[in-house]
Design a protein around this motif. Structure first.
Motif, PDB file in Angstrom:
ATOM      1  N   ASP A 248      -2.033  -1.746  -3.776  1.00  0.00           N
ATOM      2  CA  ASP A 248      -3.173  -0.929  -3.346  1.00  0.00           C
ATOM      3  C   ASP A 248      -2.733   0.540  -3.275  1.00  0.00           C
ATOM      4  OD1 ASP A 248      -4.953   0.456  -1.654  1.00  0.00           O
ATOM      5  OD2 ASP A 248      -4.492  -0.755   0.100  1.00  0.00           O
ATOM      6  N   GLY A 249      -3.296   1.376  -4.132  1.00  0.00           N
ATOM      7  CA  GLY A 249      -2.974   2.814  -4.070  1.00  0.00           C
ATOM      8  C   GLY A 249      -2.008   3.277  -5.150  1.00  0.00           C
ATOM      9  N   TYR A 250      -1.575   2.354  -5.987  1.00  0.00           N
ATOM     10  CA  TYR A 250      -0.677   2.690  -7.105  1.00  0.00           C
ATOM     11  C   TYR A 250      -1.108   1.839  -8.286  1.00  0.00           C
ATOM     12  CZ  TYR A 250       3.564   3.858  -9.666  1.00  0.00           C
ATOM     13  OH  TYR A 250       4.427   4.340 -10.602  1.00  0.00           O
ATOM     14  N   PRO A 251      -1.259   2.340  -9.490  1.00  0.00           N
ATOM     15  CA  PRO A 251      -1.011   3.701  -9.948  1.00  0.00           C
ATOM     16  C   PRO A 251      -2.183   4.637  -9.683  1.00  0.00           C
ATOM     17  CG  PRO A 251      -1.703   2.345 -11.792  1.00  0.00           C
ATOM     18  CD  PRO A 251      -1.644   1.444 -10.594  1.00  0.00           C
ATOM     19  N   ARG A 252      -1.865   5.919  -9.566  1.00  0.00           N
ATOM     20  CA  ARG A 252      -2.888   6.937  -9.331  1.00  0.00           C
ATOM     21  C   ARG A 252      -2.889   8.015 -10.404  1.00  0.00           C
ATOM     22  NH1 ARG A 252      -3.395   6.128  -3.505  1.00  0.00           N
ATOM     23  NH2 ARG A 252      -5.179   7.227  -2.704  1.00  0.00           N
ATOM     24  N   THR A 253      -1.974   7.919 -11.344  1.00  0.00           N
ATOM     25  CA  THR A 253      -1.964   8.857 -12.485  1.00  0.00           C
ATOM     26  C   THR A 253      -1.602   8.043 -13.726  1.00  0.00           C
ATOM     27  OG1 THR A 253       0.392   9.347 -12.329  1.00  0.00           O
ATOM     28  CG2 THR A 253      -1.060  10.768 -11.048  1.00  0.00           C
TER      29      THR A 253
ATOM     30  N   ALA B 274       0.801   8.723 -15.755  1.00  0.00           N
ATOM     31  CA  ALA B 274       2.266   8.546 -15.785  1.00  0.00           C
ATOM     32  C   ALA B 274       2.677   7.370 -14.898  1.00  0.00           C
ATOM     33  CB  ALA B 274       2.956   9.828 -15.324  1.00  0.00           C
ATOM     34  N   GLN B 275       2.008   7.210 -13.767  1.00  0.00           N
ATOM     35  CA  GLN B 275       2.336   6.091 -12.872  1.00  0.00           C
ATOM     36  C   GLN B 275       1.957   4.754 -13.512  1.00  0.00           C
ATOM     37  OE1 GLN B 275       0.752   6.556  -8.889  1.00  0.00           O
ATOM     38  NE2 GLN B 275       1.652   8.585  -8.633  1.00  0.00           N
ATOM     39  N   ALA B 276       0.820   4.732 -14.206  1.00  0.00           N
ATOM     40  CA  ALA B 276       0.386   3.491 -14.861  1.00  0.00           C
ATOM     41  C   ALA B 276       1.408   3.095 -15.936  1.00  0.00           C
ATOM     42  CB  ALA B 276      -0.997   3.667 -15.471  1.00  0.00           C
TER      43      ALA B 276
ATOM     44  N   ILE C  62       8.671  10.684  -7.088  1.00  0.00           N
ATOM     45  CA  ILE C  62       8.892  10.092  -5.756  1.00  0.00           C
ATOM     46  C   ILE C  62       8.198   8.739  -5.680  1.00  0.00           C
ATOM     47  CG2 ILE C  62       8.298  10.315  -3.297  1.00  0.00           C
ATOM     48  CD1 ILE C  62       8.789  13.288  -3.514  1.00  0.00           C
ATOM     49  N   MET C  63       6.956   8.671  -6.179  1.00  0.00           N
ATOM     50  CA  MET C  63       6.188   7.419  -6.081  1.00  0.00           C
ATOM     51  C   MET C  63       6.850   6.299  -6.877  1.00  0.00           C
ATOM     52  SD  MET C  63       4.034   8.308  -3.946  1.00  0.00           S
ATOM     53  CE  MET C  63       3.489   6.626  -3.768  1.00  0.00           C
ATOM     54  N   LEU C  64       7.413   6.668  -8.025  1.00  0.00           N
ATOM     55  CA  LEU C  64       8.056   5.640  -8.851  1.00  0.00           C
ATOM     56  C   LEU C  64       9.246   5.027  -8.111  1.00  0.00           C
ATOM     57  CD1 LEU C  64       8.346   4.093 -11.459  1.00  0.00           C
ATOM     58  CD2 LEU C  64       9.626   6.006 -12.424  1.00  0.00           C
TER      59      LEU C  64
ATOM     60  N   LEU D  91       3.726   5.737   2.801  1.00  0.00           N
ATOM     61  CA  LEU D  91       3.879   7.178   3.038  1.00  0.00           C
ATOM     62  C   LEU D  91       3.510   7.543   4.482  1.00  0.00           C
ATOM     63  CD1 LEU D  91       2.368   8.518  -0.313  1.00  0.00           C
ATOM     64  CD2 LEU D  91       4.757   8.689   0.396  1.00  0.00           C
ATOM     65  N   ARG D  92       2.427   6.939   5.004  1.00  0.00           N
ATOM     66  CA  ARG D  92       2.026   7.258   6.387  1.00  0.00           C
ATOM     67  C   ARG D  92       3.108   6.835   7.381  1.00  0.00           C
ATOM     68  NH1 ARG D  92      -2.952   6.444   4.167  1.00  0.00           N
ATOM     69  NH2 ARG D  92      -2.948   4.183   4.442  1.00  0.00           N
ATOM     70  N   GLN D  93       3.771   5.719   7.082  1.00  0.00           N
ATOM     71  CA  GLN D  93       4.848   5.271   7.969  1.00  0.00           C
ATOM     72  C   GLN D  93       6.017   6.274   7.919  1.00  0.00           C
ATOM     73  OE1 GLN D  93       6.226   1.286   7.285  1.00  0.00           O
ATOM     74  NE2 GLN D  93       7.686   1.404   8.977  1.00  0.00           N
TER      75      GLN D  93
ATOM     76  N   SER E 113       0.853  -1.187   0.000  1.00  0.00           N
ATOM     77  CA  SER E 113       0.000   0.000   0.000  1.00  0.00           C
ATOM     78  C   SER E 113       0.885   1.231   0.000  1.00  0.00           C
ATOM     79  CB  SER E 113      -0.892  -0.016   1.253  1.00  0.00           C
ATOM     80  OG  SER E 113      -1.318   1.292   1.571  1.00  0.00           O
ATOM     81  N   THR E 114       0.824   2.022  -1.068  1.00  0.00           N
ATOM     82  CA  THR E 114       1.680   3.215  -1.138  1.00  0.00           C
ATOM     83  C   THR E 114       1.249   4.233  -0.071  1.00  0.00           C
ATOM     84  OG1 THR E 114       0.310   3.945  -2.997  1.00  0.00           O
ATOM     85  CG2 THR E 114       2.466   3.041  -3.520  1.00  0.00           C
ATOM     86  N   GLY E 115      -0.059   4.281   0.228  1.00  0.00           N
ATOM     87  CA  GLY E 115      -0.538   5.179   1.285  1.00  0.00           C
ATOM     88  C   GLY E 115       0.082   4.791   2.626  1.00  0.00           C
TER      89      GLY E 115
ATOM     90  N   GLN F 211      -8.413   8.749  13.536  1.00  0.00           N
ATOM     91  CA  GLN F 211      -8.901   9.108  12.206  1.00  0.00           C
ATOM     92  C   GLN F 211      -7.720   9.662  11.414  1.00  0.00           C
ATOM     93  OE1 GLN F 211     -11.634  12.504  11.745  1.00  0.00           O
ATOM     94  NE2 GLN F 211     -12.702  11.359  10.149  1.00  0.00           N
ATOM     95  N   ARG F 212      -7.540   9.194  10.180  1.00  0.00           N
ATOM     96  CA  ARG F 212      -6.469   9.728   9.345  1.00  0.00           C
ATOM     97  C   ARG F 212      -6.701  11.230   9.145  1.00  0.00           C
ATOM     98  NH1 ARG F 212      -6.218   5.712   4.223  1.00  0.00           N
ATOM     99  NH2 ARG F 212      -5.819   7.714   3.228  1.00  0.00           N
ATOM    100  N   THR F 213      -5.630  12.023   9.192  1.00  0.00           N
ATOM    101  CA  THR F 213      -5.826  13.469   9.044  1.00  0.00           C
ATOM    102  C   THR F 213      -6.422  13.796   7.677  1.00  0.00           C
ATOM    103  OG1 THR F 213      -3.497  13.600   8.470  1.00  0.00           O
ATOM    104  CG2 THR F 213      -4.077  14.270  10.691  1.00  0.00           C
TER     105      THR F 213
ATOM    106  N   GLY G 232      -4.850  16.558   0.577  1.00  0.00           N
ATOM    107  CA  GLY G 232      -5.637  15.690  -0.303  1.00  0.00           C
ATOM    108  C   GLY G 232      -5.067  15.586  -1.701  1.00  0.00           C
ATOM    109  N   GLN G 233      -3.814  16.050  -1.859  1.00  0.00           N
ATOM    110  CA  GLN G 233      -3.173  16.021  -3.180  1.00  0.00           C
ATOM    111  C   GLN G 233      -2.326  14.769  -3.338  1.00  0.00           C
ATOM    112  OE1 GLN G 233      -3.557  18.481  -5.456  1.00  0.00           O
ATOM    113  NE2 GLN G 233      -4.842  19.763  -4.165  1.00  0.00           N
ATOM    114  N   LEU G 234      -1.748  14.613  -4.523  1.00  0.00           N
ATOM    115  CA  LEU G 234      -0.913  13.442  -4.780  1.00  0.00           C
ATOM    116  C   LEU G 234       0.568  13.783  -4.643  1.00  0.00           C
ATOM    117  CD1 LEU G 234      -2.646  11.924  -7.948  1.00  0.00           C
ATOM    118  CD2 LEU G 234      -2.947  11.254  -5.550  1.00  0.00           C
ATOM    119  N   VAL G 235       1.308  12.851  -4.075  1.00  0.00           N
ATOM    120  CA  VAL G 235       2.761  12.959  -4.006  1.00  0.00           C
ATOM    121  C   VAL G 235       3.282  12.799  -5.443  1.00  0.00           C
ATOM    122  CG1 VAL G 235       4.817  11.815  -3.061  1.00  0.00           C
ATOM    123  CG2 VAL G 235       2.781  12.113  -1.630  1.00  0.00           C
ATOM    124  N   SER G 236       4.423  13.426  -5.760  1.00  0.00           N
ATOM    125  CA  SER G 236       4.864  13.476  -7.166  1.00  0.00           C
ATOM    126  C   SER G 236       5.115  12.088  -7.758  1.00  0.00           C
ATOM    127  CB  SER G 236       6.135  14.323  -7.286  1.00  0.00           C
ATOM    128  OG  SER G 236       7.258  13.565  -6.897  1.00  0.00           O
TER     129      SER G 236
END
Ligand code: AMP
Length: 221
Positions: free
Chosen positions: A85-90, A92-94, A64-66, A36-38, A31-33, A164-166, A57-61
């Motif tokens: 779970d959580g990738y790809p989200r754009t 470019a990521q796909a 970085i995600m790649l 990142l939370r960790q 899970s990419t989320g 609750q997640r921020t 509520g935005q996406l990390v670049s």
């Protein structure tokens, strides 16, 4: 085993399904989320950079995600497959994932690829996310409306205090849903006929069985 890419809007139940499927199949839940939370919790340089983006509520670049996903999928525990779970989200990521998958085909022992999109109506998503509480200690996910713990605010599984997640606060949720429509829809469209759509409106057990059936057919096929 299988390489499962779980797509769908925030609140569709991807995390809940991914945890169960990973347990059942004995493959890691990537899970990419959660990664990142960790990083945010540990205040690593990545975490410090990602926190403001996530809270808005935005996406990390994509860049970085790649880096994150390439490193994670290259680890030995992913050799037999994984639940992504959580990738790809754009888009470019796909595209980047496509390249990674092609290069990993040999060492992932040729595990078949299955792309599943779990979809849920927007109003239901807002309600689900607003009710979501998770356990920072064991990762269990609860919902004050549909899947409450026996004692309010306390994890049934480990006794930890639920949080609750921020980014699950209502104003951020609406932004995340908009980002989903503008940025993530094109990633789903990228898979075209190769994505299987599953309704996430049904009870978690029903959704789980449906995805399990798809995995069985993919592995057999
Ligand atoms: P999730 O737990 O999948 O809902 O992810 C929580 C947040 O982490 C998202 O709202 C994004 O800010 C960030 N995030 C997770 N995965 C990605 C990704 N693949 N690309 C960009 N940002 C991501």
């Amino acid at each position: 085993m299988v390489r499962l890419i779980l797509l769908g809007p925030p609140g569709a139940g991807k995390g809940t399904q991914a945890v169960r499927l990973a347990q059942e199949l004995g493959v890691p839940h990537v899970s990419t989320g959660a990664i990142l939370r960790q990083a945010v919790a540990e205040k690593t340089p990545l975490g410090l950079q990602a926190k403001a983006v996530m809270d808005a509520g935005q996406l990390v670049s994509d860049e970085i995600m790649l880096g994150i996903i390439r490193e994670r999928l290259g680890r030995p525990d992913c050799r037999k497959g994984y639940i992504l779970d959580g990738y790809p989200r754009t888009l470019a990521q796909a595209r980047a994932l496509d390249t990674i998958l092609a290069s990993q085909a040999s060492h992932a022992e040729g595990a078949p690829l299955l792309v599943v999109n779990v979809d849920v109506e927007p109003e239901e998503l807002v309600r689900r996310i607003a009710g979501r509480r998770s356990c920072p200690h064991c990762g269990a996910i609860w919902n004050v409306y549909s899947h409450p713990p026996r004692q309010e605010g306390v994890c049934d599984r480990c006794g930890g205090a639920l949080a609750q997640r921020t980014d699950d606060r209502e104003e951020t949720v609406r932004e995340r849903l908009q980002v989903y429509e503008s940025d993530t829809r094109p990633a789903i469209d990228f898979y075209g006929k190769n994505v299987t759509h599953v309704s996430g409106q049904a009870a978690p057990d029903t959704v789980f069985e449906e995805i399990q059936g798809l995995i069985r057919a993919t592995v057999a096929g």
